[in-house]
Motif scaffolding. Structure first.
Motif, PDB file in Angstrom:
ATOM      1  N   ILE A   1      -5.288   8.832   9.244  1.00 26.78           N
ATOM      2  CA  ILE A   1      -4.880   8.236  10.517  1.00 26.78           C
ATOM      3  C   ILE A   1      -5.743   6.993  10.719  1.00 26.78           C
ATOM      4  O   ILE A   1      -6.963   7.070  10.674  1.00 26.78           O
ATOM      5  N   ILE A   2      -5.110   5.859  10.922  1.00 31.97           N
ATOM      6  CA  ILE A   2      -5.827   4.620  11.217  1.00 31.97           C
ATOM      7  C   ILE A   2      -5.535   4.259  12.667  1.00 31.97           C
ATOM      8  O   ILE A   2      -4.377   4.108  13.055  1.00 31.97           O
ATOM      9  N   ILE A   3      -6.574   4.154  13.468  1.00 31.65           N
ATOM     10  CA  ILE A   3      -6.425   3.769  14.870  1.00 31.65           C
ATOM     11  C   ILE A   3      -6.854   2.312  14.983  1.00 31.65           C
ATOM     12  O   ILE A   3      -8.012   1.979  14.738  1.00 31.65           O
ATOM     13  N   ALA A   4      -5.907   1.448  15.306  1.00 35.78           N
ATOM     14  CA  ALA A   4      -6.157   0.012  15.287  1.00 35.78           C
ATOM     15  C   ALA A   4      -5.937  -0.617  16.652  1.00 35.78           C
ATOM     16  O   ALA A   4      -5.015  -0.250  17.376  1.00 35.78           O
ATOM     17  N   THR A   5      -6.802  -1.558  16.989  1.00 38.53           N
ATOM     18  CA  THR A   5      -6.632  -2.346  18.204  1.00 38.53           C
ATOM     19  C   THR A   5      -5.905  -3.630  17.840  1.00 38.53           C
ATOM     20  O   THR A   5      -6.375  -4.396  17.003  1.00 38.53           O
TER      21      THR A   5
ATOM     22  N   LEU B   1      -5.525   2.547  -1.671  1.00 40.77           N
ATOM     23  CA  LEU B   1      -6.519   3.550  -1.288  1.00 40.77           C
ATOM     24  C   LEU B   1      -5.883   4.703  -0.516  1.00 40.77           C
ATOM     25  O   LEU B   1      -6.261   5.865  -0.694  1.00 40.77           O
ATOM     26  N   ILE B   2      -4.919   4.387   0.345  1.00 37.24           N
ATOM     27  CA  ILE B   2      -4.210   5.450   1.062  1.00 37.24           C
ATOM     28  C   ILE B   2      -3.477   6.347   0.073  1.00 37.24           C
ATOM     29  O   ILE B   2      -3.518   7.580   0.175  1.00 37.24           O
ATOM     30  N   ASP B   3      -2.813   5.736  -0.903  1.00 39.50           N
ATOM     31  CA  ASP B   3      -2.099   6.522  -1.916  1.00 39.50           C
ATOM     32  C   ASP B   3      -3.069   7.417  -2.694  1.00 39.50           C
ATOM     33  O   ASP B   3      -2.736   8.556  -3.039  1.00 39.50           O
ATOM     34  N   ALA B   4      -4.273   6.897  -2.961  1.00 38.34           N
ATOM     35  CA  ALA B   4      -5.274   7.693  -3.677  1.00 38.34           C
ATOM     36  C   ALA B   4      -5.715   8.890  -2.843  1.00 38.34           C
ATOM     37  O   ALA B   4      -5.896   9.999  -3.368  1.00 38.34           O
ATOM     38  N   CYS B   5      -5.886   8.675  -1.544  1.00 36.59           N
ATOM     39  CA  CYS B   5      -6.255   9.782  -0.652  1.00 36.59           C
ATOM     40  C   CYS B   5      -5.135  10.810  -0.579  1.00 36.59           C
ATOM     41  O   CYS B   5      -5.379  12.021  -0.614  1.00 36.59           O
ATOM     42  N   ARG B   6      -3.910  10.338  -0.485  1.00 37.94           N
ATOM     43  CA  ARG B   6      -2.759  11.241  -0.406  1.00 37.94           C
ATOM     44  C   ARG B   6      -2.645  12.075  -1.675  1.00 37.94           C
ATOM     45  O   ARG B   6      -2.285  13.252  -1.628  1.00 37.94           O
TER      46      ARG B   6
ATOM     47  N   LEU C   1      -0.136   6.573  10.491  1.00 37.01           N
ATOM     48  CA  LEU C   1      -0.306   7.744   9.643  1.00 37.01           C
ATOM     49  C   LEU C   1       0.101   7.402   8.214  1.00 37.01           C
ATOM     50  O   LEU C   1       1.271   7.145   7.929  1.00 37.01           O
ATOM     51  N   ASN C   2      -0.891   7.344   7.329  1.00 39.20           N
ATOM     52  CA  ASN C   2      -0.662   7.126   5.897  1.00 39.20           C
ATOM     53  C   ASN C   2       0.007   5.794   5.567  1.00 39.20           C
ATOM     54  O   ASN C   2       0.657   5.659   4.531  1.00 39.20           O
ATOM     55  N   VAL C   3      -0.134   4.807   6.443  1.00 41.69           N
ATOM     56  CA  VAL C   3       0.366   3.458   6.165  1.00 41.69           C
ATOM     57  C   VAL C   3      -0.678   2.457   6.654  1.00 41.69           C
ATOM     58  O   VAL C   3      -1.445   2.755   7.571  1.00 41.69           O
TER      59      VAL C   3
ATOM     60  N   GLN D   1      -8.452  -6.728   6.046  1.00 40.88           N
ATOM     61  CA  GLN D   1      -7.036  -6.951   6.318  1.00 40.88           C
ATOM     62  C   GLN D   1      -6.263  -7.298   5.049  1.00 40.88           C
ATOM     63  O   GLN D   1      -5.461  -8.228   5.013  1.00 40.88           O
ATOM     64  N   HIS D   2      -6.541  -6.507   4.004  1.00 40.28           N
ATOM     65  CA  HIS D   2      -5.829  -6.712   2.745  1.00 40.28           C
ATOM     66  C   HIS D   2      -4.927  -5.508   2.511  1.00 40.28           C
ATOM     67  O   HIS D   2      -5.326  -4.496   1.940  1.00 40.28           O
ATOM     68  N   GLN D   3      -3.689  -5.618   2.975  1.00 42.68           N
ATOM     69  CA  GLN D   3      -2.783  -4.475   2.997  1.00 42.68           C
ATOM     70  C   GLN D   3      -2.463  -3.883   1.623  1.00 42.68           C
ATOM     71  O   GLN D   3      -2.387  -2.661   1.497  1.00 42.68           O
ATOM     72  N   PRO D   4      -2.261  -4.697   0.566  1.00 45.74           N
ATOM     73  CA  PRO D   4      -1.988  -4.080  -0.740  1.00 45.74           C
ATOM     74  C   PRO D   4      -3.116  -3.161  -1.204  1.00 45.74           C
ATOM     75  O   PRO D   4      -2.869  -2.082  -1.748  1.00 45.74           O
ATOM     76  N   THR D   5      -4.364  -3.590  -0.975  1.00 45.74           N
ATOM     77  CA  THR D   5      -5.499  -2.754  -1.356  1.00 45.74           C
ATOM     78  C   THR D   5      -5.571  -1.511  -0.481  1.00 45.74           C
ATOM     79  O   THR D   5      -5.831  -0.405  -0.973  1.00 45.74           O
ATOM     80  N   VAL D   6      -5.340  -1.673   0.818  1.00 44.43           N
ATOM     81  CA  VAL D   6      -5.338  -0.518   1.721  1.00 44.43           C
ATOM     82  C   VAL D   6      -4.309   0.505   1.259  1.00 44.43           C
ATOM     83  O   VAL D   6      -4.576   1.709   1.233  1.00 44.43           O
ATOM     84  N   GLN D   7      -3.135   0.041   0.852  1.00 46.11           N
ATOM     85  CA  GLN D   7      -2.090   0.960   0.409  1.00 46.11           C
ATOM     86  C   GLN D   7      -2.511   1.707  -0.853  1.00 46.11           C
ATOM     87  O   GLN D   7      -2.248   2.907  -0.993  1.00 46.11           O
TER      88      GLN D   7
END
Length: 209
Positions: free
Chosen positions: A141-145, A129-134, A159-161, A121-127
């Protein structure tokens, strides 16, 4: 051999000693019997965000001297995975990604660095990595409960966030390459919580959200 002098120095965060050893000819990508390289050992030893400036300098020094950012240990984990698991912060993730670290490589359990970052749950790092994939032509696509307004579980797709900070922090699995059918995306099946799907090219406007 359990540890080489360079691996020991890197795991202890001793930048000056690491410099001396590398300049003296130590193998930057040499590994021990667990498959750990100096870069992997350094990332495993990171103690949470923010990583010490000396630690970041050490990682960058190793990367500048051709350390392999995608080397995997016996568990299949990379330096980027360990950095995400340790919540080392976006600057560390950015340095590894800039050196060529792939956030979609999977370990022996089927999880990727992106999965570990989401579960931490570290959003800056997730962003990062998402930017790197993009940048490589992959959409995520992240499916979250998450917890809904009535306190019950609600499934949402991103989607991409990064997912909402309220997402349930449970383990998940992620395929590194999956075929998504237009209007009916197929995702990896995990233990629940988050699922991540990546694909190199598809029309996001036709996704059924």
């Amino acid at each position: 051999m359990l540890h080489t002098p360079l691996i020991s120095a890197a795991s202890c965060g001793k930048l000056r000693l690491v410099r001396l050893l590398v300049e003296g000819g130590a193998q930057v990508n040499g590994s021990n019997q667990r498959g750990e390289t100096p870069l992997l050992a350094a990332c495993k030893a990171l103690g949470g965000e923010p990583a010490w400036k000396e630690s970041v300098k050490l990682l960058r020094f190793l990367l500048q001297n051709k350390a392999d950012p995608n080397a995997q240990d016996q568990e299949g984990r990379t330096a980027l995975m360990y950095a995400c698991m340790q919540r080392a912060g976006a600057p560390v993730a950015s340095a590894l990604v800039a050196a060529g670290a792939d956030p979609c490589i999977e370990d022996s359990s089927g999880a990727s660095a992106l999965v570990y970052a989401i579960n931490a749950q570290h959003q800056p790092t997730v962003q990062v990595l998402i930017d790197a994939c993009r940048a490589k032509g992959r959409d995520i696509i992240i499916i979250a409960t998450e917890t809904g307004t009535n306190r019950g579980p609600v499934t949402r797709r991103y989607l991409n966030v990064p997912p909402s900070p309220d997402s349930s922090p449970v383990s998940c699995m992620s395929p590194s390459d999956i075929i998504l059918k237009t209007g009916s995306p197929i995702t990896g099946r995990g233990a629940g919580g988050h699922r991540v799907a990546t694909r190199r090219s598809w029309n996001k406007n036709n996704l059924d959200f």
